[in-house]
Design an enzyme around this catalytic site. Structure first.
Site, PDB file in Angstrom:
ATOM      1  N   ASN A 151       8.597   2.219  -3.178  1.00 17.12           N
ATOM      2  CA  ASN A 151       7.242   1.670  -3.079  1.00 17.12           C
ATOM      3  C   ASN A 151       6.943   1.018  -1.734  1.00 17.12           C
ATOM      4  OD1 ASN A 151       9.277  -0.016  -4.484  1.00 17.12           O
ATOM      5  ND2 ASN A 151       7.770  -1.628  -4.180  1.00 17.12           N
ATOM      6  N   GLN A 181       6.061   5.305  -8.631  1.00 19.78           N
ATOM      7  CA  GLN A 181       5.358   5.724  -7.413  1.00 19.78           C
ATOM      8  C   GLN A 181       5.357   7.241  -7.228  1.00 19.78           C
ATOM      9  OE1 GLN A 181       3.541   3.886  -5.367  1.00 19.78           O
ATOM     10  NE2 GLN A 181       4.087   1.862  -6.143  1.00 19.78           N
ATOM     11  N   GLY A 202       0.300   3.783 -15.639  1.00 16.26           N
ATOM     12  CA  GLY A 202      -1.063   4.300 -15.560  1.00 16.26           C
ATOM     13  C   GLY A 202      -1.844   3.842 -14.339  1.00 16.26           C
ATOM     14  N   HIS A 203      -1.706   2.560 -13.998  1.00 16.49           N
ATOM     15  CA  HIS A 203      -2.605   2.035 -12.962  1.00 16.49           C
ATOM     16  C   HIS A 203      -2.285   2.514 -11.546  1.00 16.49           C
ATOM     17  CE1 HIS A 203      -0.355  -1.449 -11.086  1.00 16.49           C
ATOM     18  NE2 HIS A 203       0.409  -1.233 -12.126  1.00 16.49           N
ATOM     19  N   CYS A 327       3.736  -5.985  -5.248  1.00 19.39           N
ATOM     20  CA  CYS A 327       4.223  -6.341  -6.578  1.00 19.39           C
ATOM     21  C   CYS A 327       5.057  -7.608  -6.566  1.00 19.39           C
ATOM     22  CB  CYS A 327       5.064  -5.213  -7.157  1.00 19.39           C
ATOM     23  SG  CYS A 327       4.033  -3.873  -7.725  1.00 19.39           S
TER      24      CYS A 327
END
Ligand code: PLP
Length: 385
Positions: A151, A181, A202-203, A327
């Site tokens: 990520n 990712q 999902g996001h 994150c």
């Protein structure tokens, strides 16, 4: 001012088709899939349809798929679930130094529970060696966890090769892949790739927050970590997020139906952006570029400028990027990935992440590059060396 959103590895904007479907389900087909009446059956049909779409994409059976609340929960369920179900066979797990906290912190928790964890190093591009992974496997190793796409720098791990190498050393070892990712940007067929457990979210693919996916291979034993009403065969109790599940499946379908064209577009945008910013002095791209790297992640170190200052200066121009990994930005720390690939100390605090999606355009990238050309020399003048 036009918004240019280049923080798609943190989260994405919902596809309009997905938002519409979710709205329809919340307003019309809002039943509980466990209910026996018609409203329940309607919701159950949405679940079944979503599973079929996702199963087709992953080339697996619908019975291999479970829904959670996010990628983090999918990683937790896979790792803790596998550790508990297989504790009698062994208490050794293997992961890498560059995993997302969803994996690293879960491993730390297991260390506290008496499990032993081996953290594999990566090379200067963030890649794990399949041979090193296999060498670390022992008789008492129960699980290896390696991410599909990093990520922070967009490293594409050789997951197929790692899966084959660790299974050749010990066929009983389970292979978990955090594909949060990678899902939606790469063809991923877990069975063919020796993957037993695969997490997605999902996001990150233009569906809403609050929905995660876990693939569990045939004959793979993991324990549930949430207790309750026994939904999803007891693997993950709790009323299913029907709208989120249907939205995630539709988003995945929209992406995978045109994957090749989308990848061409993302790689072309990445390439022209990198060429332009690399022409400026004191710029460094971390990790590999081109098709050997993720299509959507660019890690850019800007010598002599603090990442946070640059981030806010870009924000003033309506351009949104992140510093390090969003994150974990609420817990200030030096990026584990950047340290692991040997980024010089003076650049650790000078690195921004630009992450694109299919909703971006070439004009977005040109505007971001032009903003950097304008801002970086200015900001350097105000930074003490
Ligand atoms: N794994 C990776 C590689 C991620 O990038 C992220 C989020 O950025 C996660 C896991 C966590 O996913 P979620 O935000 O859905 O919990």
């Amino acid at each position: 001012m036009r918004e240019i959103y280049l923080d798609n590895s943190a989260t994405t904007r919902c596809f309009p088709e997905v938002a519409q479907l979710i709205s329809d389900i919340l307003l019309e087909r809002y039943g509980n899939p466990s209910s026996l009446h018609h409203k329940g059956v309607e919701a159950e049909q949405e679940l079944r349809k979503a599973k079929q779409i996702l199963a087709q994409i992953l080339k697996c059976n619908a019975s291999n798929l479970y829904f959670t609340s996010c990628g983090t929960e999918s990683d937790n369920l896979a790792i803790i679930g596998a550790a508990r179900a297989n504790a009698r066979r062994g208490r050794h797990l293997i992961t890498t130094k560059i995993e997302h906290p969803a994996v690293l912190e879960t491993m730390k928790y297991l260390e506290g529970e008496g499990y032993e964890i081996t953290y594999l190093p990566v090379d200067e591009n963030g890649l794990v060696s399949p041979q090193q992974a296999a060498d670390a496997v022992r008789e008492d190793t129960i699980l290896v966890s390696v991410m599909h796409t990093n990520n922070e720098i967009g490293a594409l791990e050789p997951v197929s090769e790692i899966g084959a190498a660790i299974k050749a050393k010990n066929p009983k070892v389970l292979f978990h892949v955090d594909a949060v990712q990678g899902f939606g940007k790469a063809v991923i067929h877990p069975k063919k790739m020796n993957i037993d457990l695969l997490a997605a979210s999902g996001h990150k693919i233009h569906a809403p927050k609050g929905i995660g996916l876990l693939y569990v291979g045939d004959n793979v034993k993991i324990n549930n970590i949430i207790y309750g009403g026994g939904q999803q065969g007891g693997m993950r109790s709790g009323t299913e997020n029907v709208a989120g599940i249907a939205g995630m499946a539709l988003a995945a379908k929209l992406l995978y139906d045109h994957l090749d064209e989308e990848l061409d577009k993302l790689y072309a945008m990445k390439e022209t952006f990198i060429q332009r910013v690399s022409a400026m002095p004191g710029m460094r791209i971390n990790g590999l570029t081109g098709r050997e790297s993720a299509p959507h992640v660019i890690s850019l170190s800007v010598e002599g400028v603090r990442a946070e200052v640059l981030l806010h200066a870009l924000e003033d121009k309506g351009i949104f990027v992140s510093s390090g990994s969003a994150c974990s930005s609420n817990r200030p720390h030096i990026s584990a990935t950047l340290s692991a690939i040997g980024t010089p100390d003076k650049l650790l605090d000078s690195t921004i992440r630009i992450s694109t999606s299919v909703m971006n355009t070439q004009e977005d990238m040109d505007a971001a590059a032009a903003a950097l050309e304008e801002l970086v020399p200015l900001l350097r003048r105000y930074t003490r060396h």
